[in-house]
Write a protein that holds these residues in place. Structure first.
Motif, short mmCIF file in Angstrom:
data_model
loop_
_atom_site.label_atom_id
_atom_site.label_comp_id
_atom_site.label_asym_id
_atom_site.label_seq_id
_atom_site.Cartn_x
_atom_site.Cartn_y
_atom_site.Cartn_z
N VAL A 526 59.27 -2.26 63.38
CA VAL A 526 60.36 -1.53 64.01
C VAL A 526 61.37 -2.50 64.61
O VAL A 526 61.04 -3.63 64.98
CB VAL A 526 59.85 -0.56 65.11
N GLU A 527 62.59 -2.04 64.69
CA GLU A 527 63.65 -2.83 65.30
C GLU A 527 63.60 -2.73 66.81
O GLU A 527 63.89 -3.69 67.53
CB GLU A 527 65.00 -2.34 64.79
N ASP A 528 63.21 -1.55 67.31
CA ASP A 528 63.18 -1.34 68.76
C ASP A 528 62.28 -0.15 69.05
O ASP A 528 61.95 0.65 68.16
CB ASP A 528 64.60 -1.07 69.27
N VAL A 529 61.88 -0.03 70.30
CA VAL A 529 61.12 1.13 70.79
C VAL A 529 61.83 1.62 72.04
O VAL A 529 62.21 0.81 72.90
CB VAL A 529 59.65 0.77 71.11
N ARG A 530 62.04 2.93 72.14
CA ARG A 530 62.71 3.45 73.33
C ARG A 530 62.22 4.86 73.61
O ARG A 530 61.65 5.54 72.75
CB ARG A 530 64.22 3.44 73.15
N ILE A 531 62.46 5.27 74.85
CA ILE A 531 62.09 6.62 75.27
C ILE A 531 63.12 7.59 74.71
O ILE A 531 64.33 7.35 74.79
CB ILE A 531 62.02 6.70 76.80
N SER A 532 62.66 8.68 74.14
CA SER A 532 63.53 9.61 73.41
C SER A 532 64.08 10.70 74.31
O SER A 532 63.40 11.18 75.23
CB SER A 532 62.74 10.25 72.26
N THR A 533 65.32 11.08 74.03
CA THR A 533 65.91 12.26 74.68
C THR A 533 65.97 13.43 73.71
O THR A 533 66.42 14.51 74.09
CB THR A 533 67.34 11.95 75.18
N ARG A 534 65.56 13.19 72.44
CA ARG A 534 65.67 14.25 71.44
C ARG A 534 64.33 14.94 71.16
O ARG A 534 64.29 15.95 70.48
CB ARG A 534 66.26 13.69 70.16
N LEU A 535 63.20 14.37 71.67
CA LEU A 535 61.89 14.96 71.42
C LEU A 535 61.46 15.86 72.58
O LEU A 535 61.62 15.50 73.74
CB LEU A 535 60.84 13.86 71.23
N THR A 536 60.94 17.01 72.25
CA THR A 536 60.40 17.93 73.27
C THR A 536 58.96 18.35 72.96
O THR A 536 58.23 18.75 73.85
CB THR A 536 61.26 19.19 73.37
N GLU A 537 58.56 18.27 71.69
CA GLU A 537 57.22 18.71 71.30
C GLU A 537 56.39 17.61 70.65
O GLU A 537 55.19 17.52 70.88
CB GLU A 537 57.34 19.89 70.31
N ALA A 539 55.17 13.65 69.60
CA ALA A 539 54.90 12.44 70.39
C ALA A 539 55.88 11.32 70.05
O ALA A 539 56.24 10.53 70.94
CB ALA A 539 53.47 11.97 70.14
N ALA A 540 56.32 11.26 68.80
CA ALA A 540 57.18 10.13 68.40
C ALA A 540 57.98 10.52 67.16
O ALA A 540 57.63 11.44 66.43
CB ALA A 540 56.34 8.89 68.12
N CYS A 541 59.05 9.79 66.93
CA CYS A 541 59.85 9.95 65.71
C CYS A 541 60.55 8.64 65.41
O CYS A 541 60.62 7.74 66.25
CB CYS A 541 60.86 11.08 65.86
N LEU A 542 61.08 8.56 64.19
CA LEU A 542 61.81 7.38 63.76
C LEU A 542 63.28 7.73 63.58
O LEU A 542 63.62 8.80 63.06
CB LEU A 542 61.26 6.86 62.42
N VAL A 543 64.16 6.83 64.01
CA VAL A 543 65.60 7.02 63.82
C VAL A 543 66.21 5.70 63.38
O VAL A 543 65.59 4.64 63.49
CB VAL A 543 66.30 7.51 65.12
N ILE A 570 64.02 2.52 64.35
CA ILE A 570 63.76 2.53 65.79
C ILE A 570 62.70 3.59 66.05
O ILE A 570 62.81 4.72 65.56
CB ILE A 570 65.03 2.81 66.58
N LEU A 571 61.66 3.25 66.82
CA LEU A 571 60.62 4.20 67.20
C LEU A 571 60.98 4.81 68.55
O LEU A 571 61.14 4.09 69.53
CB LEU A 571 59.26 3.51 67.28
N GLU A 572 61.13 6.12 68.59
CA GLU A 572 61.35 6.81 69.84
C GLU A 572 60.08 7.56 70.23
O GLU A 572 59.45 8.21 69.38
CB GLU A 572 62.52 7.80 69.72
N ILE A 573 59.71 7.48 71.51
CA ILE A 573 58.50 8.15 71.98
C ILE A 573 58.84 9.17 73.05
O ILE A 573 59.82 9.02 73.80
CB ILE A 573 57.46 7.14 72.53
N ASN A 574 58.04 10.22 73.10
CA ASN A 574 58.21 11.29 74.07
C ASN A 574 57.37 10.96 75.31
O ASN A 574 56.14 11.09 75.29
CB ASN A 574 57.77 12.62 73.44
N ALA A 575 58.03 10.52 76.36
CA ALA A 575 57.31 10.04 77.55
C ALA A 575 56.52 11.14 78.25
O ALA A 575 55.68 10.84 79.10
CB ALA A 575 58.30 9.41 78.54
N ASP A 604 52.39 5.37 62.55
CA ASP A 604 52.14 5.98 61.24
C ASP A 604 52.36 7.49 61.27
O ASP A 604 52.85 8.09 60.30
CB ASP A 604 50.72 5.67 60.77
N LEU A 605 52.01 8.13 62.38
CA LEU A 605 52.25 9.57 62.50
C LEU A 605 53.76 9.87 62.48
O LEU A 605 54.19 10.88 61.92
CB LEU A 605 51.62 10.10 63.80
N ALA A 606 54.54 8.99 63.09
CA ALA A 606 56.00 9.16 63.05
C ALA A 606 56.52 9.01 61.62
O ALA A 606 57.43 9.72 61.20
CB ALA A 606 56.67 8.15 63.98
#
Length: 632
Positions: A526-537, A539-543, A570-575, A604-606
Motif C-alpha cells: 500500500v501507498e498509505d494507510v489512513r482512517i476512513s470517513t467513507r466507511l460506516t459498516e 472494516a476496510a477498503c482500498l482507494v 491506499i488502505l482506509e480503515i474504519n476506526a 486481503d479482505l479489502a
C-alpha cells in the motif's frame, strides 16, 4: 451535325485512343476497381445521364421534345451469343461526340455538357452522374468486344462504335434500320470469365445493389423475345416525401439495408438545403448487432451520388454512432476517377459532421417524447454512445442530455444527469461515481457506505468506456465528476440522513499505533494507510490516491500491457469497526509481529471487497483458517 460534315466523314475509319496525360496518370494511380460488377453500374449511370440530357435539351427544342419518350433503360441477356446489352432512349451521340467521349480517356461527356450549361444552368444539370469520363472503360474487365450503336436526338444519322479494348477503336455509319430510334445501345461480348453476368438473378442483384435508386426505370429482358420485366422503378425511397412513405416501407428498406429482421427503433429522414444539398435516411436498429464491439466494426453508411451507389461502407459517422444504418445521397461530393473510394474531401467531412449532429438531436427528441422506446435504444447502444463522451468533446453536452446511468438511487432503472443534479444534497458540490464491470457488485462496494448514510446518490458506471470519459469530462452543470474510490471522500459537511443518525460506536483505542503498524507491515502493498470517513459498516477498503488513476482505469490499462499504471492503493480503515478495534487490541498485547497475520488478513479482505484476489491466496486461506479455529 450538318450534311457537309456527313459528306466529308469517311465510311469507315480506324483511330487510336487519345488521352489527357495528366488525367491518365491519375487514372492509373487511383482507378483500380475492386469489384468487376461495377461495369454495369457505370453503363447504367451513363444511360441515366443520357436520358437526363435529352430531358434538359427538349425543354428548349420542340423537335427533341417530340422524340423524347418516357426515360427507360433496358438490359437484355443473350446466353447463346454471350451478349449483354444496355440500351437507353436518351440523347444519343453524334460521330464527333463518340470520338470525344469514348475515344479520349478521362474526357467525360457529362462534364463537357455541364460546362456547356454554364453557371446559370448548373442546377438543371445537377442530376447528371458522370464527372471523370473513365467509368465506361470498366466494361473491358468483362468483355472482349464492345459495340455502341447510337443515334443523336434530332439527327438523321446513326453510328457504330466498336473496340476490343486493345488500344484502338472504329467508328462506322450505321443503317437507321439497325439503329435505335433515339439513344444508345451498348452491347458487351462477354469474355470467358464473365458467365455470371449472363444470369438474370446476378444482373438483378447488381442493379438492386448499385443502381436501384437511379432516377430512370430499368427493365430486364432475360432472353431475346421475352417480355421485359421491371427490376427498378426509378424512384429511390429517400427521394420521396416523408408523407408518402409508410412505416412498412421504411421497415422493409431498413431490413434490406441492414440485412436484419428487426424493426428500426428510430427512422430519421430529411433533406438538407443551402450551401450543401443532400438527402439522409437513417435508422437506429431495434436490436443490437452481434458485432457491435468488434474493432473493425464500421458505421455501415451507404453513399450515393445522384442516386448511384458510390460506397457501401463509407466512414461518414463517428465511431460512437457505428450502430446507425445510413444512406446519404448528394451531388456535392467529389469522387475519384474509379468511384471505388470517396475522397476525404471537406464537403464529405462537413456532411458527416452535420449528420452526426442531427442524429444526436433526433435521439434527444426520442428520449423526450418516447422514453420507453429510448430506454430500449440506450440499453442496446448506450455503451457505444458513451464513447462519444471521450472521443467527441464537441458533442459531449448533447450526449450528456440523453445519457442514462444506473445509480444507487434508482434500483433497476436509470437516471439522467439532470435528475442527479436536481437531487443534490445540502453542501454537495460534486457528482459522485464508481466504476467497475458489474453494477450490482458496485452497489455493494464498501466505499459507498458513507455516501449511502448521507443519502448521496452515486452513479454506478459499469461500461469499460466509463473509466475514460470521466477523466476527460470537466463536469455537468458546473458540478465536477468525482470518484468515490479516489482521494479523500470530502463528505463530512453533508449531513447524515435521519435513519443513519444513531448512537455511534467509540473509536478504537490506540488507533494511531495501528495505522503506523499497518504502514510498516504492508509497506510493499500500500501507498498509505489512513482512517476512513467513507466507511460506516465495513472494516476496510482500498482507494486510489488523489493524484493517481482511478482504480478501474488503472486495471484496464494494466490489462492492456501498461502495468506501471497500476500503482499501490491506499488502505482506509474504519476506526469504529469491532474488527479494527480487536486488531488494535491485539497489536497492543502481542506487538506488531503477533498482529501481523491480522493486518495482512484485513488488507486481503479489502482486496476481496474490491473485486481482487488476495495477494497470496494460500497464506490468506491459512490465516482465515487460524482465525476460525481461534473463534471456535
Amino acid at each position: 451535325m450538318t450534311n457537309d460534315a456527313a459528306t466529308e466523314a469517311p465510311q469507315a475509319a480506324q483511330f487510336g485512343f487519345e488521352a489527357d496525360v495528366a488525367q491518365l496518370l491519375e487514372l492509373m494511380t487511383h482507378s483500380v476497381y475492386s469489384e468487376r460488377e461495377v461495369f454495369l453500374r457505370e453503363l447504367i449511370s451513363n444511360a441515366a445521364d443520357a436520358c437526363e440530357k435529352l430531358r434538359y435539351e427538349s425543354l428548349s427544342n420542340e423537335k427533341l421534345a417530340a422524340d423524347a419518350g418516357a426515360p427507360l433503360i433496358i438490359l437484355t441477356l443473350d446466353k447463346e451469343k454471350r451478349r449483354l446489352t444496355v440500351a437507353d432512349n436518351g440523347v444519343g451521340m453524334s460521330r464527333e461526340e463518340l470520338i470525344s467521349a469514348l475515344g479520349a480517356i478521362a474526357n467525360s461527356g457529362t462534364r463537357a455538357f455541364l460546362e456547356r450549361l454554364g453557371k446559370d444552368g448548373a442546377a438543371e444539370g445537377s442530376s447528371l452522374i458522370g464527372r471523370f469520363g473513365v467509368g465506361f472503360y470498366s466494361v473491358f474487365m468483362v468483355a472482349d468486344l464492345v459495340e455502341v450503336e447510337t443515334r443523336r436526338a434530332g439527327e438523321s444519322e446513326a453510328w457504330l462504335w466498336s473496340s476490343p479494348g486493345k488500344g484502338t477503336y472504329s467508328i462506322a455509319p450505321l443503317p437507321l434500320s439497325d439503329a435505335p430510334q433515339v439513344g444508345s445501345r451498348v452491347t458487351l461480348h462477354l469474355n470467358a470469365e464473365s458467365d455470371e453476368f449472363l444470369e438474370p438473378w446476378r444482373i438483378e442483384s447488381v442493379v438492386r445493389e448499385h443502381s436501384g435508386a437511379v432516377s430512370t426505370p430499368i427493365d430486364l429482358i432475360e432472353e431475346p423475345g421475352k417480355e421485359p420485366r421491371r427490376i427498378a422503378d426509378g424512384v429511390a425511397l429517400w427521394t420521396k416525401p416523408k408523407s408518402e412513405i409508410t412505416n412498412e416501407q421504411y421497415t422493409d428498406f431498413y431490413r434490406q439495408l441492414a440485412g436484419a429482421f428487426d424493426e428500426p427503433a428510430l427512422v430519421a429522414h430529411w433533406r438538407a438545403e443551402g450551401r450543401m444539398e443532400y438527402t439522409v435516411l437513417a435508422f437506429v436498429p431495434g436490436a443490437r448487432p452481434f458485432d457491435l464491439f468488434e474493432p473493425s466494426r464500421k458505421s455501415m453508411s451507404k453513399l450515393y451520388v445522384r442516386r448511384v451507389l458510390i460506397s457501401r461502407d463509407v466512414e461518414l459517422l463517428p465511431a460512437w454512432l457505428r450502430f446507425v444504418r445510413l444512406v446519404v445521397d448528394s451531388a456535392d461530393i467529389p469522387l475519384n476517377v474509379s468511384r471505388e473510394m470517396v475522397q476525404k474531401s471537406p464537403v464529405l467531412a462537413a456532411i458527416g459532421k452535420a449528420v452526426a449532429t442531427r442524429l444526436l438531436q433526433d435521439l434527444g427528441k426520442l428520449a423526450e417524447n418516447e422514453p420507453e422506446k429510448f430506454a430500449s435504444v440506450w440499453e442496446n447502444f448506450g455503451a457505444v454512445i458513451k464513447e462519444g463522451l471521450h472521443e467527441d468533446p464537441s458533442r459531449r453536452d448533447g450526449i450528456f442530455e440523453i445519457a442514462r446511468f444506473a445509480s444507487t438511487k434508482a434500483e433497476g432503472k436509470t437516471r439522467t444527469l439532470k435528475d442527479y443534479v436536481a437531487d443534490l444534497r445540502e453542501n454537495q458540490t460534486a457528482i459522485y461515481y464508481i466504476t467497475g464491470d458489474d453494477a450490482k457488485r458496485l452497489a455493494t462496494s464498501p466505499q459507498l457506505e458513507g455516501f449511502r448514510a448521507r443519502s448521496v446518490e452515486v452513479l454506478l458506471l459499469d461500461d469499460a468506456v466509463d473509466a475514460f470519459w470521466v477523466t476527460s469530462a470537466l463536469g455537468f452543470d458546473g458540478k465536477p465528476f468525482k470518484s468515490v474510490t479516489q482521494g479523500q471522500a470530502d463528505i463530512d459537511l453533508i449531513p447524515l440522513a435521519e435513519e443513519a443518525r444513531t448512537d455511534e460506536a467509540p473509536q478504537a483505542e490506540n488507533i494511531g499505533d495501528l495505522v503506523g503498524a499497518l504502514k510498516e507491515t504492508l509497506t510493499d502493498e500500500v501507498e498509505d494507510v489512513r482512517i476512513s470517513t467513507r466507511l460506516t459498516e465495513s472494516a476496510a477498503c482500498l482507494v486510489a490516491s488523489e493524484k493517481g488513476l482511478d482504480r478501474q482505469l488503472a486495471r484496464i490499462l494494466a490489462e492492456s500491457g501498461q502495468k506501471s499504471m497500476l500503482g499501490k492503493p491506499i488502505l482506509e480503515i474504519n476506526a469504529k469497526h469491532p474488527a479494527v478495534a480487536a486488531l488494535a487490541a491485539s497489536l497492543r498485547e502481542t506487538g506488531r509481529d503477533g498482529a501481523a497475520d491480522g493486518m495482512h488478513l484485513l488488507f486481503d479482505l479489502a482486496r476481496v471487497a474490491d473485486g481482487e484476489p488476495p495477494v497470496d491466496p494460500a497464506a490468506f486461506a491459512r490465516r482465515l483458517s487460524a482465525l476460525i479455529a481461534r473463534s471456535a
